[in-house]
Scaffold this active site. Sequence first.
Site, PDB file in Angstrom:
ATOM      1  N   ALA A  10       0.814  -1.225   0.000  1.00 13.98           N
ATOM      2  CA  ALA A  10       0.000   0.000   0.000  1.00 13.98           C
ATOM      3  C   ALA A  10       0.844   1.270   0.000  1.00 13.98           C
ATOM      4  O   ALA A  10       0.733   2.124  -0.896  1.00 13.98           O
ATOM      5  CB  ALA A  10      -0.925  -0.022   1.214  1.00 13.98           C
ATOM      6  N   ALA A  11       1.701   1.414   1.004  1.00 14.62           N
ATOM      7  CA  ALA A  11       2.456   2.666   1.138  1.00 14.62           C
ATOM      8  C   ALA A  11       3.515   2.791   0.041  1.00 14.62           C
ATOM      9  O   ALA A  11       3.663   3.860  -0.567  1.00 14.62           O
ATOM     10  CB  ALA A  11       3.119   2.733   2.518  1.00 14.62           C
ATOM     11  N   GLU A  32      10.585  -5.310  -3.643  1.00 14.19           N
ATOM     12  CA  GLU A  32       9.630  -6.032  -2.802  1.00 14.19           C
ATOM     13  C   GLU A  32      10.150  -7.444  -2.612  1.00 14.19           C
ATOM     14  O   GLU A  32      10.391  -8.155  -3.580  1.00 14.19           O
ATOM     15  CB  GLU A  32       8.248  -6.035  -3.475  1.00 14.19           C
ATOM     16  CG  GLU A  32       7.248  -7.011  -2.895  1.00 14.19           C
ATOM     17  CD  GLU A  32       7.027  -6.881  -1.377  1.00 14.19           C
ATOM     18  OE1 GLU A  32       6.699  -5.793  -0.910  1.00 14.19           O
ATOM     19  OE2 GLU A  32       7.209  -7.913  -0.667  1.00 14.19           O
ATOM     20  N   CYS A  42      -6.370  -6.336   3.191  1.00 15.98           N
ATOM     21  CA  CYS A  42      -7.651  -6.213   3.893  1.00 15.98           C
ATOM     22  C   CYS A  42      -8.677  -7.212   3.359  1.00 15.98           C
ATOM     23  O   CYS A  42      -9.624  -7.567   4.060  1.00 15.98           O
ATOM     24  CB  CYS A  42      -8.206  -4.797   3.723  1.00 15.98           C
ATOM     25  SG  CYS A  42      -6.983  -3.524   4.024  1.00 15.98           S
ATOM     26  N   TYR A 404     -32.290  12.443   7.175  1.00 15.79           N
ATOM     27  CA  TYR A 404     -33.342  11.534   7.641  1.00 15.79           C
ATOM     28  C   TYR A 404     -34.388  11.293   6.562  1.00 15.79           C
ATOM     29  O   TYR A 404     -34.888  12.235   5.935  1.00 15.79           O
ATOM     30  CB  TYR A 404     -34.050  12.101   8.889  1.00 15.79           C
ATOM     31  CG  TYR A 404     -35.396  11.442   9.116  1.00 15.79           C
ATOM     32  CD1 TYR A 404     -35.475  10.074   9.400  1.00 15.79           C
ATOM     33  CD2 TYR A 404     -36.596  12.163   8.999  1.00 15.79           C
ATOM     34  CE1 TYR A 404     -36.703   9.449   9.561  1.00 15.79           C
ATOM     35  CE2 TYR A 404     -37.826  11.550   9.172  1.00 15.79           C
ATOM     36  CZ  TYR A 404     -37.879  10.188   9.445  1.00 15.79           C
ATOM     37  OH  TYR A 404     -39.083   9.568   9.588  1.00 15.79           O
TER      38      TYR A 404
HETATM   39  C1  LIG Z   1      -5.625  -9.850   7.094  1.00 11.87           C
HETATM   40  C2  LIG Z   1      -5.540  -8.364   7.116  1.00 11.87           C
HETATM   41  C3  LIG Z   1      -6.694  -7.610   7.074  1.00 11.87           C
HETATM   42  C4  LIG Z   1      -6.627  -6.226   7.104  1.00 11.87           C
HETATM   43  N1  LIG Z   1      -7.789  -5.497   7.062  1.00 11.87           N
HETATM   44  C5  LIG Z   1      -7.732  -4.150   7.064  1.00 11.87           C
HETATM   45  C6  LIG Z   1      -8.921  -3.372   6.972  1.00 11.87           C
HETATM   46  O1  LIG Z   1     -10.029  -3.917   6.891  1.00 11.87           O
HETATM   47  N2  LIG Z   1      -8.806  -2.019   6.953  1.00 11.87           N
HETATM   48  C7  LIG Z   1      -7.604  -1.385   7.017  1.00 11.87           C
HETATM   49  O2  LIG Z   1      -7.541  -0.145   6.971  1.00 11.87           O
HETATM   50  N3  LIG Z   1      -6.444  -2.100   7.100  1.00 11.87           N
HETATM   51  C8  LIG Z   1      -6.491  -3.449   7.130  1.00 11.87           C
HETATM   52  N4  LIG Z   1      -5.335  -4.179   7.184  1.00 11.87           N
HETATM   53  C9  LIG Z   1      -4.040  -3.477   7.292  1.00 11.87           C
HETATM   54  C10 LIG Z   1      -3.477  -3.101   5.945  1.00 11.87           C
HETATM   55  O3  LIG Z   1      -3.481  -4.198   5.098  1.00 11.87           O
HETATM   56  C11 LIG Z   1      -2.089  -2.554   6.173  1.00 11.87           C
HETATM   57  O4  LIG Z   1      -2.192  -1.421   6.993  1.00 11.87           O
HETATM   58  C12 LIG Z   1      -1.404  -2.165   4.875  1.00 11.87           C
HETATM   59  O5  LIG Z   1      -1.207  -3.269   4.050  1.00 11.87           O
HETATM   60  C13 LIG Z   1      -0.051  -1.536   5.197  1.00 11.87           C
HETATM   61  O6  LIG Z   1       0.611  -1.256   4.031  1.00 11.87           O
HETATM   62  P1  LIG Z   1       2.173  -1.048   4.005  1.00 11.87           P
HETATM   63  O7  LIG Z   1       2.529  -0.834   2.573  1.00 11.87           O
HETATM   64  O8  LIG Z   1       2.581  -0.048   4.994  1.00 11.87           O
HETATM   65  O9  LIG Z   1       2.786  -2.411   4.541  1.00 11.87           O
HETATM   66  P2  LIG Z   1       2.631  -3.913   4.034  1.00 11.87           P
HETATM   67  O10 LIG Z   1       1.314  -4.145   3.389  1.00 11.87           O
HETATM   68  O11 LIG Z   1       3.017  -4.768   5.200  1.00 11.87           O
HETATM   69  O12 LIG Z   1       3.757  -4.035   2.925  1.00 11.87           O
HETATM   70  C14 LIG Z   1       5.106  -3.952   3.251  1.00 11.87           C
HETATM   71  C15 LIG Z   1       5.878  -4.746   2.222  1.00 11.87           C
HETATM   72  O13 LIG Z   1       7.255  -4.511   2.407  1.00 11.87           O
HETATM   73  C16 LIG Z   1       7.958  -5.696   2.085  1.00 11.87           C
HETATM   74  N5  LIG Z   1       9.263  -5.633   2.731  1.00 11.87           N
HETATM   75  C17 LIG Z   1       9.536  -5.575   4.053  1.00 11.87           C
HETATM   76  N6  LIG Z   1      10.868  -5.509   4.267  1.00 11.87           N
HETATM   77  C18 LIG Z   1      11.453  -5.536   3.037  1.00 11.87           C
HETATM   78  C19 LIG Z   1      12.795  -5.506   2.602  1.00 11.87           C
HETATM   79  N7  LIG Z   1      13.798  -5.425   3.478  1.00 11.87           N
HETATM   80  N8  LIG Z   1      13.029  -5.555   1.278  1.00 11.87           N
HETATM   81  C20 LIG Z   1      12.019  -5.633   0.382  1.00 11.87           C
HETATM   82  N9  LIG Z   1      10.710  -5.676   0.745  1.00 11.87           N
HETATM   83  C21 LIG Z   1      10.438  -5.614   2.054  1.00 11.87           C
HETATM   84  C22 LIG Z   1       7.074  -6.795   2.646  1.00 11.87           C
HETATM   85  O14 LIG Z   1       7.333  -8.012   1.984  1.00 11.87           O
HETATM   86  C23 LIG Z   1       5.684  -6.263   2.363  1.00 11.87           C
HETATM   87  O15 LIG Z   1       5.138  -6.803   1.180  1.00 11.87           O
HETATM   88  C24 LIG Z   1      -5.375  -5.580   7.157  1.00 11.87           C
HETATM   89  C25 LIG Z   1      -4.190  -6.340   7.193  1.00 11.87           C
HETATM   90  C26 LIG Z   1      -4.275  -7.721   7.173  1.00 11.87           C
HETATM   91  C27 LIG Z   1      -3.015  -8.537   7.202  1.00 11.87           C
END
Ligand SMILES: Cc1cc2nc3c(=O)[nH]c(=O)nc-3n(C[C@H](O)[C@H](O)[C@H](O)COP(=O)(O)OP(=O)(O)OC[C@H]3O[C@@H](n4cnc5c(N)ncnc54)[C@H](O)[C@@H]3O)c2cc1C
Length: 427
Positions: A10-11, A32, A42, A404
Amino acid sequence: MRLVVVGGVAAGMSAAARARRLDATMEITVFEKGDTVSYGACGLPYFVEGRVKDWNQLVVHTAEYFRHERRIEVRTGAEVRSIEHHRRLVRLAGGEEVRYDKLVIATGARQDRRGIEGAEQPHVYSMNTIPEAIRLREYLRTARAGRATVIGAGYLGMEAIEALRTHGWKVRVVHGGRDFLRRGDGWLTETIEKHLARFGVEVRHGTRIKTVPSEGIVVLATGLTPHVELAQGGGVELGRTGAIRVSDRMETNLAGVYAAGDCAEAMHLVTERPAWIPLGTTANKMGRVAGAAAAGARERFAGIVGTAIVRVCGLGVGVTGLAETEARKEGFDPVAARVEALEKPHYFRGRKVQVELVANRRDGRLVGGAVIGDSGVEGRINVIATALTKKMTVEEFVDLDLAYAPPFSTVWDPLLIAAQNLNKLVH
Ligand SMILES: Cc1cc2nc3c(=O)[nH]c(=O)nc-3n(C[C@H](O)[C@H](O)[C@H](O)COP(=O)(O)OP(=O)(O)OC[C@H]3O[C@@H](n4cnc5c(N)ncnc54)[C@H](O)[C@@H]3O)c2cc1C
C-alpha cells in the site's frame, strides 16, 4: 534523480505512483521481497471465508502494469538487506548495491509471534499474507469442520472468527488482554461477547498463550509489530511507539529518506501525540505524501483519529478516537454516554444500533466514539471521526444536520440521542 522504494504494497506503491505523477523524469525502482505487489491485504479474510474466489482479485495493479504504464521498475523477490545512507545506497540480499538520491521505506508490519511456542506446527494458520491465507483457505475448503482456536482479539481475530464460522467451525477465541480491539472498553467488549455467545463462540480473556493448543486448528491473529530493523540499521530513528518517527511530510531524521505506512508513526489528532495504528487507509495516504516529498512537492499528512471498522458474525463494530479508559490515561477527564436505539423506524424493520460517545468534561470536546450494529455502522462512525478531526464539542455535535428519511434512519438519529445525553453530563 533516482528514487528507491523498499516495500511494494500500500504505502510503497502509493509513494512510487505519486512521485511518478509529479516527476515524469525521475528514475523509480521498487524492491519487494515477496512475489506480489499492490494488493489489498484487507481482503484476505474474505478470501479465506470464500466470498473472494481468487486472491488475484485483491491485486490492484501488477508489477507489469507499473513497469509499462507508469515507467516504475518493480523488482519482486528482491529483499533489501541494508541501507548505507552516507553512500546513498541500499544493498540487496544477493549483494547488489543500488544507489539512490531519495529513499522511501515502506516495509510495513509483521505478525508478532514472540513468546508463542509451536507456532510453526502444521495445524497453526494465519491470514496475514497471501501464502498463509491460501494455505488456510485450502484447508477449510477440504477439511471437515471441527474446533478452532483463534489467538488474538484485535480486528484480525474478529475477522478470523467470522471466516471460520462461515466454514461451520466451532470457535473459541483466547487472548492475553481483557477486552476486544485493545481499547480498554468494557462496554464494547461486553456487547461483542454477548453477540458471539449467540454463535457459540467461547471467549477467554486474560489467557496468555505460551504454547499453541494441540487440539483442532489454531489461527494466529496476534498483534503486529512494525518492520523497522532495516531502517534502524541504516540510522533511521524510531519514535516513542517503536515505529519510525516521521514529520507530517513523512521525513525521517535522515535527509532524503522518508518512511510511510505500517512501519511509521502518525500524529493522533485527539491526543496530539504520535501513535502507531497500522491500517491500510493510513498507509495509502502516507505513501502518497512520501512520494510527493521525494519528488520535491510540499504535501502533508494531516494525521489520524484511530478510526477502524470490522465485522464479526454479521455484527458491525466501528471505533474512533479514544475509549473512556484510554482517554483517562491520556490525561483527559472523560465522560461517556451510551445509547441503544433503532437505526430505522420499526415500520422499516429498523434494527438496534448501539452508540458510545466520549467527551472531555473540562471543555466538552469529543474525544472518541464507537458504533455497534447489524447495519448503519459505517456512516455513523465516519460522522464521529469527522467531528474528532475537526475537534468539535458535544454542544456543536448536537446541532449536526444529519440526513433523515425512513428507509435510512430515524428522525432523531441515534448519534444525536447519544450526543444529547452526553451534553447533559458535560454541562
Ligand atoms: C488480514 C488483514 C486484514 C486487514 N484489514 C484491514 C482493513 O479492513 N482495513 C484497514 O484499513 N487495514 C487493514 N489491514 C491493514 C493493511 O493491510 C495494512 O495497513 C497495509 O497493508 C499496510 O501497508 P504497508 O505498505 O505499509 O505495509 P505492508 O502491506 O506490510 O507491505 C510492506 C511490504 O514490504 C515488504 N518488505 C519488508 N521488508 C522488506 C525488505 N527489506 N526488502 C524488500 N521488501 C520488504 C514486505 O514483503 C511487504 O510486502 C489488514 C491487514 C491484514 C493482514
